[in-house]
Design a protein around this motif. Sequence first.
Motif, PDB file in Angstrom:
ATOM      1  N   LEU A 147      34.210  50.747  29.331  1.00 13.66           N
ATOM      2  CA  LEU A 147      35.591  50.270  29.287  1.00 13.66           C
ATOM      3  C   LEU A 147      35.890  49.439  30.535  1.00 13.66           C
ATOM      4  CD1 LEU A 147      38.145  50.428  27.567  1.00 13.66           C
ATOM      5  CD2 LEU A 147      38.815  52.434  28.878  1.00 13.66           C
ATOM      6  N   THR A 148      35.335  49.863  31.660  1.00 16.80           N
ATOM      7  CA  THR A 148      35.462  49.087  32.892  1.00 16.80           C
ATOM      8  C   THR A 148      34.800  47.721  32.733  1.00 16.80           C
ATOM      9  OG1 THR A 148      35.460  51.115  34.193  1.00 16.80           O
ATOM     10  CG2 THR A 148      34.982  49.083  35.383  1.00 16.80           C
TER      11      THR A 148
ATOM     12  N   THR B  16      37.226  45.611  30.550  1.00 14.66           N
ATOM     13  CA  THR B  16      38.517  45.262  31.146  1.00 14.66           C
ATOM     14  C   THR B  16      38.398  44.578  32.506  1.00 14.66           C
ATOM     15  OG1 THR B  16      38.730  47.465  32.133  1.00 14.66           O
ATOM     16  CG2 THR B  16      39.718  47.124  29.948  1.00 14.66           C
ATOM     17  N   GLN B  17      37.387  44.936  33.295  1.00 17.87           N
ATOM     18  CA  GLN B  17      37.272  44.394  34.653  1.00 17.87           C
ATOM     19  C   GLN B  17      36.106  43.429  34.820  1.00 17.87           C
ATOM     20  OE1 GLN B  17      39.660  45.235  36.946  1.00 17.87           O
ATOM     21  NE2 GLN B  17      40.591  46.344  35.262  1.00 17.87           N
TER      22      GLN B  17
END
Length: 152
Positions: free
Chosen positions: A80-81, A84-85
């Motif tokens: 997920l990181t 999103t990042q």
Amino acid sequence: MLLFTTIVVFPPVVTTTFWLLLASPTTFRSPFTFWSNITFHALNSVFALSEIILSRMRPRWGHLPFLILTLGGFLGVAYLTLLTQGFVPYPFLEPSQGAAKLAIAIGGMTAANIGVFVVVWLLCFLRDKFLGRRAQGRGRYAQVNEMTAGVF
């Protein structure tokens, strides 16, 4: 009881993963990074070992699926990181290394989790077997049954 199991199983996995896969010469670059890494990635296993030795609890086999699900959730947060990042927090989880290396890393973490669980269970079993016999049933909490096993 599930909290106890996570407290004694996850720290050795984290410690081993950090020192084998993530530590580098910069780990000890300054006194701050030295003590920071010792605090985050070594003392947690010391505290887990003290829990194993000093407590009267034992991990339950039924907790193993929850440990694996928690590990899966942790890996999910890592990806997920990435979404999103734009980065993966751990280089061994980098998808660009190929599916085979990624599968080996995830399988290795799962196997380490299961292996540490078995070792912790055996240590607790041996602790109860040998130290329980030495105490010979004396003391305020000597009579422990399943209802009160995790209370004291």
